[in-house]
Design a protein around this motif. Structure first.
Motif, PDB file in Angstrom:
ATOM      1  N   GLN A  26       0.651  -1.177  -0.396  1.00  0.00           N
ATOM      2  CA  GLN A  26      -0.068  -0.147   0.101  1.00  0.00           C
ATOM      3  C   GLN A  26       0.817   1.742  -0.117  1.00  0.00           C
ATOM      4  OE1 GLN A  26       0.009  -2.715   2.153  1.00  0.00           O
ATOM      5  NE2 GLN A  26      -2.078  -3.091   2.946  1.00  0.00           N
ATOM      6  N   ALA A  27       2.597   1.090   0.612  1.00  0.00           N
ATOM      7  CA  ALA A  27       3.192   1.989   0.785  1.00  0.00           C
ATOM      8  C   ALA A  27       3.177   2.522  -0.921  1.00  0.00           C
ATOM      9  CB  ALA A  27       3.486   1.828   1.531  1.00  0.00           C
ATOM     10  N   GLY A  28       4.136   1.670  -1.420  1.00  0.00           N
ATOM     11  CA  GLY A  28       3.575   2.639  -3.156  1.00  0.00           C
ATOM     12  C   GLY A  28       3.169   2.960  -3.603  1.00  0.00           C
ATOM     13  N   GLU A  29       1.307   2.203  -3.526  1.00  0.00           N
ATOM     14  CA  GLU A  29       0.876   2.626  -4.187  1.00  0.00           C
ATOM     15  C   GLU A  29       0.389   3.934  -3.863  1.00  0.00           C
ATOM     16  OE1 GLU A  29      -3.048   0.288  -3.593  1.00  0.00           O
ATOM     17  OE2 GLU A  29      -1.593  -1.856  -4.070  1.00  0.00           O
ATOM     18  N   ASN A  30       0.484   3.942  -2.689  1.00  0.00           N
ATOM     19  CA  ASN A  30       0.050   5.929  -1.654  1.00  0.00           C
ATOM     20  C   ASN A  30       1.365   6.685  -1.774  1.00  0.00           C
ATOM     21  OD1 ASN A  30      -3.186   5.951  -1.016  1.00  0.00           O
ATOM     22  ND2 ASN A  30      -1.520   3.657  -0.197  1.00  0.00           N
ATOM     23  N   LEU A  31       2.235   6.457  -2.622  1.00  0.00           N
ATOM     24  CA  LEU A  31       3.397   7.151  -3.063  1.00  0.00           C
ATOM     25  C   LEU A  31       4.036   7.493  -1.974  1.00  0.00           C
ATOM     26  CD1 LEU A  31       2.301   9.413  -6.552  1.00  0.00           C
ATOM     27  CD2 LEU A  31       2.859   6.762  -6.125  1.00  0.00           C
ATOM     28  N   VAL A  32       4.378   7.044  -0.938  1.00  0.00           N
ATOM     29  CA  VAL A  32       5.070   7.187   0.603  1.00  0.00           C
ATOM     30  C   VAL A  32       6.365   7.590  -0.344  1.00  0.00           C
ATOM     31  CG1 VAL A  32       5.735   6.476   2.457  1.00  0.00           C
ATOM     32  CG2 VAL A  32       3.614   5.719   1.542  1.00  0.00           C
ATOM     33  N   ARG A  33       6.996   8.275   0.753  1.00  0.00           N
ATOM     34  CA  ARG A  33       8.623   8.650  -0.529  1.00  0.00           C
ATOM     35  C   ARG A  33       9.523   7.694  -0.087  1.00  0.00           C
ATOM     36  NH1 ARG A  33       9.297  13.764  -2.417  1.00  0.00           N
ATOM     37  NH2 ARG A  33       7.181  15.128  -2.816  1.00  0.00           N
ATOM     38  N   PHE A  34       9.450   6.941   0.877  1.00  0.00           N
ATOM     39  CA  PHE A  34      10.382   5.878   1.748  1.00  0.00           C
ATOM     40  C   PHE A  34       9.281   4.391   1.017  1.00  0.00           C
ATOM     41  CE2 PHE A  34       8.660   7.815   5.065  1.00  0.00           C
ATOM     42  CZ  PHE A  34       8.528   7.110   5.931  1.00  0.00           C
ATOM     43  N   ALA A  35       8.768   4.251  -0.041  1.00  0.00           N
ATOM     44  CA  ALA A  35       8.585   2.935  -0.305  1.00  0.00           C
ATOM     45  C   ALA A  35       9.514   1.884  -0.890  1.00  0.00           C
ATOM     46  CB  ALA A  35       7.398   2.917  -1.469  1.00  0.00           C
ATOM     47  N   MET A  36       9.224   0.557  -0.763  1.00  0.00           N
ATOM     48  CA  MET A  36       9.937  -0.189  -0.900  1.00  0.00           C
ATOM     49  C   MET A  36       9.358  -1.350  -1.932  1.00  0.00           C
ATOM     50  SD  MET A  36      10.924  -2.364   2.597  1.00  0.00           S
ATOM     51  CE  MET A  36       9.421  -3.635   2.517  1.00  0.00           C
ATOM     52  N   ILE A  37      10.846  -1.966  -2.831  1.00  0.00           N
ATOM     53  CA  ILE A  37       9.879  -3.637  -3.956  1.00  0.00           C
ATOM     54  C   ILE A  37      10.281  -4.727  -2.831  1.00  0.00           C
ATOM     55  CG2 ILE A  37      10.687  -4.178  -5.310  1.00  0.00           C
ATOM     56  CD1 ILE A  37      11.416  -1.725  -7.389  1.00  0.00           C
ATOM     57  N   THR A  38       9.297  -5.427  -2.932  1.00  0.00           N
ATOM     58  CA  THR A  38       9.693  -6.841  -2.211  1.00  0.00           C
ATOM     59  C   THR A  38       9.327  -7.712  -2.874  1.00  0.00           C
ATOM     60  OG1 THR A  38       8.354  -5.741   0.451  1.00  0.00           O
ATOM     61  CG2 THR A  38       8.698  -7.547   0.389  1.00  0.00           C
ATOM     62  N   GLY A  39       9.916  -8.417  -2.723  1.00  0.00           N
ATOM     63  CA  GLY A  39      10.049  -9.994  -3.230  1.00  0.00           C
ATOM     64  C   GLY A  39      11.020 -10.955  -1.873  1.00  0.00           C
ATOM     65  N   ASP A  40       9.912 -11.715  -2.898  1.00  0.00           N
ATOM     66  CA  ASP A  40      10.727 -13.949  -2.541  1.00  0.00           C
ATOM     67  C   ASP A  40      10.608 -13.457  -1.227  1.00  0.00           C
ATOM     68  OD1 ASP A  40      10.802 -14.708  -4.941  1.00  0.00           O
ATOM     69  OD2 ASP A  40      12.720 -13.627  -5.088  1.00  0.00           O
ATOM     70  N   TYR A  41       9.013 -12.797  -0.719  1.00  0.00           N
ATOM     71  CA  TYR A  41       8.588 -12.282   0.984  1.00  0.00           C
ATOM     72  C   TYR A  41       9.180 -11.565   1.599  1.00  0.00           C
ATOM     73  CZ  TYR A  41       4.328 -15.583  -0.798  1.00  0.00           C
ATOM     74  OH  TYR A  41       3.335 -15.958  -1.305  1.00  0.00           O
ATOM     75  N   GLY A  42      11.046 -12.007   1.432  1.00  0.00           N
ATOM     76  CA  GLY A  42      11.326 -11.637   2.999  1.00  0.00           C
ATOM     77  C   GLY A  42      12.513 -10.680   2.492  1.00  0.00           C
ATOM     78  N   HIS A  43      12.487 -10.643   1.020  1.00  0.00           N
ATOM     79  CA  HIS A  43      13.945  -9.024   0.374  1.00  0.00           C
ATOM     80  C   HIS A  43      13.843  -8.022   0.299  1.00  0.00           C
ATOM     81  CE1 HIS A  43      15.868 -12.810   1.131  1.00  0.00           C
ATOM     82  NE2 HIS A  43      14.977 -13.604   0.436  1.00  0.00           N
ATOM     83  N   VAL A  44      14.117  -7.233   0.261  1.00  0.00           N
ATOM     84  CA  VAL A  44      13.817  -5.750  -0.256  1.00  0.00           C
ATOM     85  C   VAL A  44      15.289  -4.637  -0.642  1.00  0.00           C
ATOM     86  CG1 VAL A  44      12.262  -5.911   1.513  1.00  0.00           C
ATOM     87  CG2 VAL A  44      13.942  -4.974   1.807  1.00  0.00           C
ATOM     88  N   ALA A  45      14.227  -3.662  -2.268  1.00  0.00           N
ATOM     89  CA  ALA A  45      14.752  -3.072  -2.329  1.00  0.00           C
ATOM     90  C   ALA A  45      14.273  -1.588  -2.054  1.00  0.00           C
ATOM     91  CB  ALA A  45      14.564  -2.943  -4.120  1.00  0.00           C
TER      92      ALA A  45
END
Length: 392
Positions: free
Chosen positions: A167-186
């Motif tokens: 939801q953070a990325g959808e709402n353009l939160v300035r420190f939203a991240m990309i999450t993958g494989d359940y526990g790994h984030v950019a």
């Protein structure tokens, strides 16, 4: 060009068009690694005056020469874009298996340009690369998004890799991240917000069981990976990581007076050391990244209490420190549940944790009041209030 793929996927989200281009060996020789490739393309293709949320901004997901080799740390992919938090270059990396599956699908990277009018996701399965609808995923957290995508395609957790926003990325939160494989984030510099601005909810790579690599000498490479893993066992940090994951850092950092405690107002908190040994209280299951034998990635199962049987990703040190000691929480269970919320909403644990500790500090000292917190009493150690503020 052993180890490399030289096909780049270009995704025009404005016109819903996918093309593939071949990169020259000379170009790839000069710009090594997933980040190096992304930085070069970004420098050439995105004018400096373009804002992070403009359709003219681009986002690159790419891998490097060693991605997918049989050794730890090689499931990695890099993300490069103009970041939402600073407006400058953003580079971030994530592990798991996404990078390896991208390479074995036949590609060195993906360029996302333009912006879609409707929410979409990208589906990759070998030669098939398609922009598909994601309207049914809108509003879901990153964990639920991955669950839904796996169910939609009828693929298990290890048969498909998903990188997505919450939801953070959808709402353009300035420190939203990309999450993958359940526990790994950019996580850094709002790369998730850039995907949100383009209405790209997820990137999905289907694992192909007939994957082929182009390594020059695969047996030698595999042996090198085994040698590195054996050598690492001699390092003092290995034994601590084996027992406690990266949370092994709590005790030495506390003893050194550099553990973040109470928004850095103090270096004293006797309960801080209990965070190191959470695996004694919760059941741990190892869940390694691509080709990795290290033991800092896994899940925790609650063995008692109202959440008995609940399974969450074991938080790394940074997340647990921010939502444990930095907000002065003596409630381990509450802190663990907070780290799960951070991952699900899709915000950088560092930025979110620093901000949460600052809010509590400011509230306790009267600089902000109930008017600013929408009635929430932001007190040190109150994980429930912190969770509600995180949601807001």
């Amino acid at each position: 060009m052993f180890g490399y793929r030289n096909i780049l996927i270009r995704v025009d989200l404005t016109n819903h068009r996918v093309t593939k281009e071949e990169l020259s060996h000379e170009f790839m020789d000069n710009w090594l690694g997933g980040t190096g490739l992304g930085v070069k393309l970004m420098y050439d293709e995105v004018p400096v005056e373009v804002s992070w949320d403009s359709p003219e901004n681009k986002l690159y997901m790419s891998c490097g020469a060693l991605t997918g080799m049989p050794a730890g740390g090689t499931g990695t992919y890099g993300v490069v874009t103009k970041g939402a938090l600073t407006g400058g270059f953003a580079t971030s990396q994530a592990n798991g298996s996404f990078g390896a599956l991208l390479k074995y699908a036949g590609y060195i990277g993906i360029v996302f340009e333009g912006a879609s009018e409707d929410w979409v996701h990208l589906y990759i399965d070998g030669d098939t690369v398609e922009i598909r609808d994601a309207s049914h995923l809108v509003g879901l957290g990153s964990l639920a998004t991955q669950d839904r995508i796996h169910a939609d395609y009828g693929r298990g957790e290890y048969e498909m890799s998903v990188a997505c926003i919450g939801q953070a990325g959808e709402n353009l939160v300035r420190f939203a991240m990309i999450t993958g494989d359940y526990g790994h984030v950019a996580a850094h510099n709002g790369v998730g917000a850039v995907l949100g601005s383009k209405k790209l909810k997820a990137v999905v790579i289907n694992k192909r069981f007939n994957m082929k690599s182009n390594w020059a000498d695969y047996p030698a490479l595999k042996q090198a990976g085994l040698n590195m893993a054996e050598s690492a066992k001699e390092a003092p940090t290995y034994k601590g990581t084996l027992l406690w994951g990266t949370n092994d850092g709590f005790v030495p950092l506390y003893m050194g007076g550099v553990l973040p405690i109470k928004n850095l107002n103090t270096s004293l908190m006797e309960e801080a050391v209990q965070y190191q040994k959470i695996r004694e209280k919760y059941e741990y299951h190892h869940k390694p990244c691509w080709g990795c034998k290290w033991t800092h990635c896994g899940t925790l199962t609650f063995k008692e209490g109202s959440h008995k049987g609940k399974v969450i990703e074991e938080p790394e040190y940074e997340a647990l420190a921010e939502f444990g000691t930095d907000i002065y929480s003596k409630d381990i269970e509450g802190s663990l549940l907070l780290t799960e919320k951070v991952d699900d909403y899709g915000v950088d644990c560092n930025e979110a944790g620093w901000l949460m500790a600052f809010i509590i500090d400011a509230y306790e000292n009267g600089f902000i009041t109930d008017v600013h917190t929408d009635g929430l009493k932001m007190r040190w150690g109150d994980t429930e209030a912190a969770g509600e503020m995180l949601r807001k």
